[in-house]
Design an enzyme around this catalytic site. Structure first.
Site, mmCIF file in Angstrom:
data_model
loop_
_atom_site.group_PDB
_atom_site.id
_atom_site.type_symbol
_atom_site.label_atom_id
_atom_site.label_comp_id
_atom_site.label_asym_id
_atom_site.label_seq_id
_atom_site.Cartn_x
_atom_site.Cartn_y
_atom_site.Cartn_z
ATOM 1 N N ASP A 33 0.828 -1.215 0.000
ATOM 2 C CA ASP A 33 0.000 0.000 0.000
ATOM 3 C C ASP A 33 0.865 1.269 0.000
ATOM 4 O O ASP A 33 1.996 1.264 0.478
ATOM 5 C CB ASP A 33 -0.898 -0.008 1.252
ATOM 6 C CG ASP A 33 -2.015 1.022 1.146
ATOM 7 O OD1 ASP A 33 -2.385 1.383 0.019
ATOM 8 O OD2 ASP A 33 -2.503 1.466 2.198
ATOM 9 N N GLY A 34 0.292 2.336 -0.535
ATOM 10 C CA GLY A 34 0.952 3.645 -0.468
ATOM 11 C C GLY A 34 1.514 4.145 -1.786
ATOM 12 O O GLY A 34 2.182 5.186 -1.816
ATOM 13 N N ASN A 35 1.232 3.437 -2.862
ATOM 14 C CA ASN A 35 1.765 3.871 -4.167
ATOM 15 C C ASN A 35 1.268 5.263 -4.556
ATOM 16 O O ASN A 35 2.025 6.095 -5.063
ATOM 17 C CB ASN A 35 1.323 2.902 -5.268
ATOM 18 C CG ASN A 35 1.899 1.517 -5.090
ATOM 19 O OD1 ASN A 35 2.780 1.318 -4.267
ATOM 20 N ND2 ASN A 35 1.401 0.561 -5.850
ATOM 21 N N GLY A 36 -0.031 5.495 -4.334
ATOM 22 C CA GLY A 36 -0.634 6.765 -4.722
ATOM 23 C C GLY A 36 -0.038 7.923 -3.929
ATOM 24 O O GLY A 36 0.316 8.963 -4.504
ATOM 25 N N HIS A 50 2.406 3.396 -8.917
ATOM 26 C CA HIS A 50 2.161 1.968 -9.164
ATOM 27 C C HIS A 50 3.359 1.333 -9.876
ATOM 28 O O HIS A 50 3.747 0.212 -9.552
ATOM 29 C CB HIS A 50 0.875 1.780 -9.976
ATOM 30 C CG HIS A 50 -0.359 2.171 -9.216
ATOM 31 N ND1 HIS A 50 -0.599 1.745 -7.917
ATOM 32 C CD2 HIS A 50 -1.418 2.959 -9.548
ATOM 33 C CE1 HIS A 50 -1.757 2.250 -7.503
ATOM 34 N NE2 HIS A 50 -2.265 2.997 -8.469
ATOM 35 N N SER A 78 -7.559 -5.565 -4.623
ATOM 36 C CA SER A 78 -8.618 -6.127 -3.776
ATOM 37 C C SER A 78 -9.949 -6.157 -4.523
ATOM 38 O O SER A 78 -10.121 -5.474 -5.547
ATOM 39 C CB SER A 78 -8.763 -5.292 -2.501
ATOM 40 O OG SER A 78 -9.436 -4.077 -2.790
ATOM 41 N N GLU A 80 -12.357 -4.702 -3.665
ATOM 42 C CA GLU A 80 -12.920 -3.347 -3.522
ATOM 43 C C GLU A 80 -12.208 -2.320 -4.422
ATOM 44 O O GLU A 80 -12.701 -1.205 -4.600
ATOM 45 C CB GLU A 80 -12.816 -2.872 -2.062
ATOM 46 C CG GLU A 80 -13.782 -3.569 -1.112
ATOM 47 C CD GLU A 80 -13.398 -5.007 -0.817
ATOM 48 O OE1 GLU A 80 -12.193 -5.285 -0.632
ATOM 49 O OE2 GLU A 80 -14.291 -5.874 -0.797
ATOM 50 N N LEU A 144 10.438 -20.856 -3.418
ATOM 51 C CA LEU A 144 9.445 -19.924 -2.875
ATOM 52 C C LEU A 144 8.088 -20.081 -3.571
ATOM 53 O O LEU A 144 8.023 -20.132 -4.798
ATOM 54 C CB LEU A 144 9.951 -18.484 -3.085
ATOM 55 C CG LEU A 144 8.975 -17.356 -2.704
ATOM 56 C CD1 LEU A 144 8.876 -17.218 -1.187
ATOM 57 C CD2 LEU A 144 9.410 -16.025 -3.330
ATOM 58 N N ARG A 207 -4.945 -1.135 9.243
ATOM 59 C CA ARG A 207 -6.110 -1.990 8.990
ATOM 60 C C ARG A 207 -5.716 -3.105 8.031
ATOM 61 O O ARG A 207 -4.665 -3.072 7.395
ATOM 62 C CB ARG A 207 -7.273 -1.176 8.433
ATOM 63 C CG ARG A 207 -6.953 -0.394 7.188
ATOM 64 C CD ARG A 207 -8.179 0.296 6.607
ATOM 65 N NE ARG A 207 -7.796 1.218 5.570
ATOM 66 C CZ ARG A 207 -7.681 2.542 5.735
ATOM 67 N NH1 ARG A 207 -7.924 3.096 6.907
ATOM 68 N NH2 ARG A 207 -7.307 3.311 4.723
ATOM 69 N N SER A 209 -7.898 -4.354 5.548
ATOM 70 C CA SER A 209 -8.485 -4.158 4.217
ATOM 71 C C SER A 209 -8.856 -5.464 3.499
ATOM 72 O O SER A 209 -8.557 -5.629 2.305
ATOM 73 C CB SER A 209 -7.553 -3.303 3.345
ATOM 74 O OG SER A 209 -7.327 -2.054 3.945
ATOM 75 N N GLU A 220 1.109 -12.376 13.220
ATOM 76 C CA GLU A 220 1.706 -11.186 13.842
ATOM 77 C C GLU A 220 1.698 -10.047 12.818
ATOM 78 O O GLU A 220 2.111 -10.242 11.666
ATOM 79 C CB GLU A 220 3.157 -11.473 14.258
ATOM 80 C CG GLU A 220 3.298 -12.556 15.314
ATOM 81 C CD GLU A 220 2.706 -12.155 16.654
ATOM 82 O OE1 GLU A 220 2.718 -10.951 16.978
ATOM 83 O OE2 GLU A 220 2.235 -13.054 17.381
HETATM 84 C C1 IPE Z 1 -5.351 -2.588 0.122
HETATM 85 O O1 IPE Z 1 -5.064 -1.259 -0.097
HETATM 86 C C2 IPE Z 1 -5.345 -3.345 -1.165
HETATM 87 C C3 IPE Z 1 -4.057 -3.470 -1.820
HETATM 88 C C4 IPE Z 1 -2.925 -3.017 -1.410
HETATM 89 C C5 IPE Z 1 -4.075 -4.200 -3.050
HETATM 90 P P1 IPE Z 1 -6.215 -0.165 -0.289
HETATM 91 O O2 IPE Z 1 -5.527 1.111 -0.550
HETATM 92 O O3 IPE Z 1 -7.198 -0.624 -1.296
HETATM 93 O O4 IPE Z 1 -6.926 -0.190 1.134
HETATM 94 P P2 IPE Z 1 -7.781 0.908 1.879
HETATM 95 O O5 IPE Z 1 -8.827 1.381 0.913
HETATM 96 O O6 IPE Z 1 -6.855 1.997 2.259
HETATM 97 O O7 IPE Z 1 -8.334 0.193 3.050
HETATM 98 C C1 IPE Z 2 -1.560 0.236 -3.319
HETATM 99 O O1 IPE Z 2 -1.369 1.606 -3.352
HETATM 100 C C2 IPE Z 2 -1.873 -0.351 -4.661
HETATM 101 C C3 IPE Z 2 -3.248 -0.830 -4.805
HETATM 102 C C4 IPE Z 2 -4.192 -0.757 -3.902
HETATM 103 C C5 IPE Z 2 -3.602 -1.415 -6.067
HETATM 104 P P1 IPE Z 2 -2.572 2.631 -3.348
HETATM 105 O O2 IPE Z 2 -2.968 2.879 -4.749
HETATM 106 O O3 IPE Z 2 -3.668 2.155 -2.467
HETATM 107 O O4 IPE Z 2 -1.877 3.897 -2.746
HETATM 108 P P2 IPE Z 2 -2.499 4.941 -1.719
HETATM 109 O O5 IPE Z 2 -3.031 4.139 -0.561
HETATM 110 O O6 IPE Z 2 -3.585 5.659 -2.448
HETATM 111 O O7 IPE Z 2 -1.377 5.814 -1.340
HETATM 112 MG MG MG Z 3 -4.099 2.431 -0.505
#
Ligand code: IPE
Ligand code: IPE
Ligand code: MG
Length: 255
Positions: A33-36, A50, A78, A80, A144, A207, A209, A220
């Site tokens: 998470d956190g690419n955006g 991404h 996900s 979602e 792996l 969380r 998610s 853990e």
């Molecule tokens: C969880 O990240 C899904 C993936 C990393 C693929 P999200 O960015 O979708 O989760 P929320 O919306 O912050 O819970």
């Molecule tokens: C995770 O990064 C990648 C996917 C959920 C596909 P995000 O795209 O959720 O990045 P943020 O959470 O918006 O920073």
């Molecule tokens: Mg995210």
């Protein structure tokens, strides 16, 4: 293997020395998470985040191979994530396809068994075929196990398991009272794998998610503010060292 890995450690990097080799987790799960936010912080469109995230994955997979890890499960999309703008969804799907094209052969040579978990039948047919081919191609590898969770949801996975059981009951092959934790487990995507020992979520959110809900009953957790594109092998090691300090009681008492 370990020797090779330790030999490669940066000379001044003490952190590698503190990993206890006999207490390694077998299965690590990561919410990438956190690419955006990473892209936003640099004034770039989310797509750049991404793409940078794919680079992080590549490095972490190779670290996992060198560490002789048994199973790595990464959350890539996900159930979602379809709520996102169409452009972003399309880009992510394209990146999965490109990742396979550029990475599978190298991973295959390194004996990695690649699997895809999630509702794959909802993906474009070309992508499904690519996933299928990759699984067949690497299916006999013994190193792996890399689970790529695409269109994955923990709730959907449990529903699917219960549906498979329901069909058996409807056919008269099973009785309702034979539904047990074991039978639900046996119909999950990860039925033949150990539950995750350690679940890592970078990027500052606390969380789960909808990731590995059933499997993570006693996992853990390790959270960190680092955004996924900045997540380096050192952070993985840091998480493992932290994991090794914990006492897992599984509901019992301190040893
Ligand atoms: C969880 O990240 C899904 C993936 C990393 C693929 P999200 O960015 O979708 O989760 P929320 O919306 O912050 O819970
Ligand atoms: C995770 O990064 C990648 C996917 C959920 C596909 P995000 O795209 O959720 O990045 P943020 O959470 O918006 O920073
Ligand atoms: Mg995210």
């Amino acid at each position: 293997m370990w020797k090779k890995w330790f030999a490669k450690k940066p000379a001044k990097n003490k952190i590698y020395d503190t990993v206890e080799r006999d207490k390694m987790p077998q299965h690590i799960a990561i919410i990438m998470d956190g690419n955006g936010r990473w892209a936003k912080g640099k004034g770039l469109p989310r797509a750049f985040g991404h793409r940078a995230g794919v680079e992080s994955l590549r490095e972490i997979v190779y670290t996992a191979i060198d560490m002789n890890l048994k199973v790595l499960t990464v959350y890539a999309f996900s159930t979602e994530n379809w709520k996102r703008p169409e452009d972003e969804v399309n880009l992510l799907m394209r990146l999965f396809s490109e990742y396979i094209d550029s990475e599978v052969e190298d991973m295959h040579r390194k004996n990695v068994q690649i699997r895809f978990i999630g509702k794959l039948d909802e993906l474009a047919s070309e992508l499904q075929e690519k996933f299928e081919k990759t699984q067949m191609h690497t299916g006999k590898n013994t190193g792996l196990v890399l689970n790529l969770a695409v269109n994955y949801g923990g709730r959907a996975e449990i529903v699917r398991s219960v549906q498979i059981i329901g069909e058996k009951i409807a056919r008269g092959e099973m009785l309702p009272q034979e539904i047990t934790e074991m039978s639900i487990h046996d119909n999950l995507y990860t039925a033949d794998l150990p539950d995750p020992d350690l679940l890592i979520r970078p990027s500052g959110d606390f969380r789960v998610s909808n990731f590995l809900l059933w499997q993570s009953a006693y996992t853990e957790y390790w959270f960190s503010d680092i955004l996924w594109p900045d997540f380096k092998p050192n952070h993985l090691i840091e998480a493992i060292i932290d994991y090794q300090k914990r006492e897992r009681r599984f509901g019992g008492l301190k040893k």
